[in-house]
Design a protein around this motif. Structure first.
Motif, PDB file in Angstrom:
ATOM      1  N   GLY A 128      11.547  96.001 144.515  1.00 54.22           N
ATOM      2  CA  GLY A 128      10.648  96.194 142.999  1.00 54.22           C
ATOM      3  C   GLY A 128      11.043  97.045 142.189  1.00 54.22           C
ATOM      4  O   GLY A 128      10.566  96.673 141.399  1.00 54.22           O
ATOM      5  N   ALA A 129      11.826  98.082 142.511  1.00 57.96           N
ATOM      6  CA  ALA A 129      11.591  99.539 141.266  1.00 57.96           C
ATOM      7  C   ALA A 129      13.390  98.531 140.823  1.00 57.96           C
ATOM      8  O   ALA A 129      12.527  98.933 139.522  1.00 57.96           O
ATOM      9  CB  ALA A 129      11.994 100.423 142.300  1.00 57.96           C
TER      10      ALA A 129
ATOM     11  N   GLY B 103      18.646  85.898 131.069  1.00 56.82           N
ATOM     12  CA  GLY B 103      19.826  86.936 131.051  1.00 56.82           C
ATOM     13  C   GLY B 103      18.995  87.614 131.787  1.00 56.82           C
ATOM     14  O   GLY B 103      19.141  88.189 133.137  1.00 56.82           O
ATOM     15  N   LEU B 104      17.641  88.246 131.402  1.00 56.59           N
ATOM     16  CA  LEU B 104      16.543  89.071 132.134  1.00 56.59           C
ATOM     17  C   LEU B 104      15.975  87.994 133.875  1.00 56.59           C
ATOM     18  O   LEU B 104      16.618  89.420 134.104  1.00 56.59           O
ATOM     19  CB  LEU B 104      15.036  89.630 130.437  1.00 56.59           C
ATOM     20  N   VAL B 105      15.870  86.865 133.835  1.00 56.01           N
ATOM     21  CA  VAL B 105      15.068  86.558 134.146  1.00 56.01           C
ATOM     22  C   VAL B 105      15.974  86.832 135.348  1.00 56.01           C
ATOM     23  O   VAL B 105      16.048  87.449 136.532  1.00 56.01           O
ATOM     24  CB  VAL B 105      14.554  85.548 134.705  1.00 56.01           C
TER      25      VAL B 105
ATOM     26  N   LEU C 278      19.798 103.762 136.365  1.00 57.59           N
ATOM     27  CA  LEU C 278      20.990 102.367 135.908  1.00 57.59           C
ATOM     28  C   LEU C 278      20.722 101.595 136.503  1.00 57.59           C
ATOM     29  O   LEU C 278      21.254 101.097 135.666  1.00 57.59           O
ATOM     30  CB  LEU C 278      21.601 103.316 137.888  1.00 57.59           C
ATOM     31  N   GLY C 279      19.560 101.196 137.251  1.00 53.09           N
ATOM     32  CA  GLY C 279      18.864  99.386 137.078  1.00 53.09           C
ATOM     33  C   GLY C 279      18.715  99.272 135.498  1.00 53.09           C
ATOM     34  O   GLY C 279      18.987  98.164 134.696  1.00 53.09           O
ATOM     35  N   ALA C 280      17.792 100.276 135.028  1.00 53.00           N
ATOM     36  CA  ALA C 280      17.754 100.326 133.217  1.00 53.00           C
ATOM     37  C   ALA C 280      19.419  99.777 132.563  1.00 53.00           C
ATOM     38  O   ALA C 280      19.571  99.439 131.228  1.00 53.00           O
ATOM     39  CB  ALA C 280      16.591 101.132 133.248  1.00 53.00           C
ATOM     40  N   ASN C 281      19.405 100.750 132.938  1.00 60.81           N
ATOM     41  CA  ASN C 281      21.448 100.772 132.433  1.00 60.81           C
ATOM     42  C   ASN C 281      21.432  99.821 132.456  1.00 60.81           C
ATOM     43  O   ASN C 281      22.099  98.732 131.399  1.00 60.81           O
ATOM     44  CB  ASN C 281      21.846 102.014 133.032  1.00 60.81           C
ATOM     45  N   ASP C 282      21.692  99.067 133.331  1.00 62.29           N
ATOM     46  CA  ASP C 282      22.996  97.543 134.090  1.00 62.29           C
ATOM     47  C   ASP C 282      21.859  96.454 132.829  1.00 62.29           C
ATOM     48  O   ASP C 282      22.320  96.048 132.323  1.00 62.29           O
ATOM     49  CB  ASP C 282      22.490  97.425 135.158  1.00 62.29           C
TER      50      ASP C 282
ATOM     51  N   VAL D  15      12.465  96.953 132.233  1.00 62.13           N
ATOM     52  CA  VAL D  15      12.669  97.220 131.870  1.00 62.13           C
ATOM     53  C   VAL D  15      13.674  97.864 130.152  1.00 62.13           C
ATOM     54  O   VAL D  15      13.861  97.772 128.982  1.00 62.13           O
ATOM     55  CB  VAL D  15      11.684  98.864 131.895  1.00 62.13           C
ATOM     56  N   GLY D  16      14.680  97.657 130.462  1.00 64.65           N
ATOM     57  CA  GLY D  16      15.982  97.596 130.256  1.00 64.65           C
ATOM     58  C   GLY D  16      16.331  96.991 129.249  1.00 64.65           C
ATOM     59  O   GLY D  16      16.907  96.576 127.957  1.00 64.65           O
TER      60      GLY D  16
END
Length: 239
Positions: free
Chosen positions: A159-160, A64-66, A31-35, A167-168
């Motif tokens: 961290g995860a 936006g990534l950071v 879900l974090g990658a999806n976000d 990654v996403g």
């Protein structure tokens, strides 16, 4: 008398109290990658709709990534930290009750097993044996569903969460900056939708839900987000 057969988990079947926790962490990662995919794609596509500058798109995407990764990490740390504090308070309370009123706690544990279908005699025997082995673990497992050796770790969760978001987010960022100028928005749309298919399948598999529904939900949501932000970028960029 026949020997007692060895009991092993079936092939591919996981046993253990921490399996649910591991699956929850995996699901949170997906879900974090999806976000990361959707939010960063929305930013870069929106900016691309407003300006032809590759530098502006890249700057907005990296920002936006950071910002997204830090926000995810902070939110997860606060949430999981609060959960861990609650778990530790419950463990301390249960340990105190075991010291101060062991007989009442034993009766309570036996009652819990009796409520699950054991006879009163067997429930009392099971409660006695588990209490003799590890009283605190037996009681918090039956009463609270907590494994004292597998408490949530807020730093690990933070961290995860941040890593999965990054990654996403890298996919739409790379797609829109590396694609030819005339194709950068279509290429990003396609890359993001394919990535959302993957995360939709993964989340469905981890949650034991229907794949088609999960994929449809993630793909439609991501496509709508990109379409709206692109339209906003085009409108704002024309001012």
């Amino acid at each position: 008398m026949s020997a007692t057969p060895d009991v092993h988990p079936h092939e591919g079947e996981q046993h253990g109290a921490s399996v649910g926790a591991r699956l929850n962490r995996l699901r949170a990662g997906v879900l974090g990658a999806n976000d990361g995919i959707v939010s960063t794609a929305g930013i870069v596509v929106g900016v691309a709709g407003a300006t032809a500058s590759r530098g502006a798109v890249l700057t907005a995407g990296v920002a936006g990534l950071v910002a997204g990764a830090l926000s995810m990490a902070a939110g997860e740390y606060v949430s999981v930290g609060s959960q861990r504090d609650t778990q530790q308070a419950l463990l301390a309370k249960e340990a105190r009750e075991l010291r101060e009123m062991p007989d009442a706690e034993l009766a309570e544990l036996a009652g819990l097993y009796e409520a699950k279908g054991l006879t009163p005699e067997l429930a009392h025997e099971v409660a006695e044996q588990l209490t003799a082995h590890d009283a605190l673990a037996a009681h918090v497992d039956a009463e609270l569903g907590i494994d004292p050796d597998d408490l949530t770790d807020p730093w690990q969760a933070a961290g995860a969460s941040a890593a999965s978001f990054v990654v996403g987010a890298l996919l739409p960022l790379l797609a829109i900056t590396l694609a030819p100028h005339a194709l950068r928005v279509p290429v990003t749309f396609v890359a993001v939708l394919l990535a959302l298919v993957v995360t939709g399948v993964a989340s469905a598999r981890l949650g034991g839900a229907g794949v088609s529904k999960a994929v449809r939900r993630t793909v439609v949501g991501g496509a709508l987000a990109m379409a709206v932000t692109y339209a906003v970028g085009r409108a704002v960029g024309g001012w």
